[in-house]
Design an enzyme around this catalytic site. Structure first.
Site, mmCIF file in Angstrom:
data_model
loop_
_atom_site.group_PDB
_atom_site.id
_atom_site.type_symbol
_atom_site.label_atom_id
_atom_site.label_comp_id
_atom_site.label_asym_id
_atom_site.label_seq_id
_atom_site.Cartn_x
_atom_site.Cartn_y
_atom_site.Cartn_z
ATOM 1 N N CYS A 2 6.158 -48.944 111.564
ATOM 2 C CA CYS A 2 5.547 -50.254 111.344
ATOM 3 C C CYS A 2 5.823 -50.640 109.904
ATOM 4 O O CYS A 2 5.267 -50.060 108.979
ATOM 5 C CB CYS A 2 4.041 -50.199 111.610
ATOM 6 S SG CYS A 2 3.164 -51.729 111.208
ATOM 7 N N GLU A 111 8.514 -55.943 114.503
ATOM 8 C CA GLU A 111 9.448 -54.849 114.695
ATOM 9 C C GLU A 111 10.824 -55.435 114.950
ATOM 10 O O GLU A 111 10.960 -56.601 115.336
ATOM 11 C CB GLU A 111 8.993 -53.975 115.862
ATOM 12 C CG GLU A 111 9.687 -52.621 115.921
ATOM 13 C CD GLU A 111 9.626 -51.871 114.605
ATOM 14 O OE1 GLU A 111 10.616 -51.992 113.832
ATOM 15 O OE2 GLU A 111 8.625 -51.198 114.336
#
Length: 256
Positions: A2, A111
């Site tokens: 992340c 992402e």
């Protein structure tokens, strides 16, 4: 992993979901990057009146975990994530996993789907958000780093685990999400040892998130508006800006 996330909820929403006494006002943040301050929630030692449960408090920490034994953070790798599968055994995280577990509220995360090496395809950014809206709480760890002159900086990392099916077509990792009914158990480092909360460090339910393709504007730390989350049609071969979205390059706010 992340490497970017967002938090756009109002303080009132955070107080209600996270069981806080209060949260100071702050602006909506659509592109939170490593080394920047992030809002985290901890359990304090002082119980609420009439309760034996620890009080929860919100504070700011630098996103980039620095173990207490590090002498010079500038020469130490930027630890923005910790793998849930090994976090209890790694020297950098072992103490924090036992004593300093936190929650990191988020409206969602970004992402990047990257093409296979050698392929001519372009990377595609995705905004991964709760299908029903609202916010989630990522599992995190905190460490207070002290310099030789006595100054202190609170630092944090977000735990990651294997991606569920809703995310795996984008990336093979995702943040660990702690459900509201498990907040107290995750934060209770006095009574809950790492092995007793290991069952919480699993992929989120399949129906929790949806992945929305967005433009490559999110790659630049300086781009911070809500337009970053607008859906786009993925374009094969589209050129990307060159900044590493998970790095600590120029333009990011450093607390060191």
């Amino acid at each position: 992993m992340c490497g970017r996330f967002a938090l756009t909820a109002t303080p009132e929403v955070l107080v209600e979901l996270l069981g806080l006494l209060k949260v100071e006002g702050f602006p909506a943040r659509f592109n939170i990057a490593p080394t920047q301050p992030i809002l985290v929630v901890i359990a304090t030692e002082r119980p609420e009146p009439g309760s034996n449960l620890p009080e929860r408090k919100a504070l700011l920490a630098r996103w980039g975990f620095t173990p207490g034994w590090v002498k010079d953070p500038r020469s130490f790798p930027l630890l923005i994530n910790a793998r849930a599968e090994t976090v209890a055994d790694k020297a950098a995280f072992r103490g924090a996993m036992r004593h300093r577990r936190i929650l990191v509220p988020a409206s969602g995360f970004y992402e990047w789907h990257r093409p296979p090496r050698g392929s001519r395809g372009a990377s595609q950014a995705y905004w991964i958000r709760p299908k029903e809206g609202g916010i989630v709480a990522f599992a995190g760890l905190m460490e207070t780093w002290s310099s030789a002159d006595g100054s202190e900086v609170d630092t944090a990392a977000i735990l990651t685990t294997s991606a569920n099916r809703a995310v795996s077509h984008v990336h093979d990792r995702m943040p660990v999400v702690i459900q509201p009914q498990d907040f107290t158990r995750w934060l209770d480092c006095r009574r809950q040892e790492p092995r007793e909360v290991a069952d919480l460090m699993v992929p989120a339910a399949e129906e929790l998130f949806e992945a929305i393709p967005v433009s490559d504007r999110v790659n630049k730390v300086g781009n911070m508006g809500p337009e970053l989350q607008e859906e786009v049609t993925p374009a094969a071969g589209a050129a990307l800006e060159t900044e590493d979205p998970s790095g600590d390059g120029c333009g990011q706010l450093s607390l060191f």
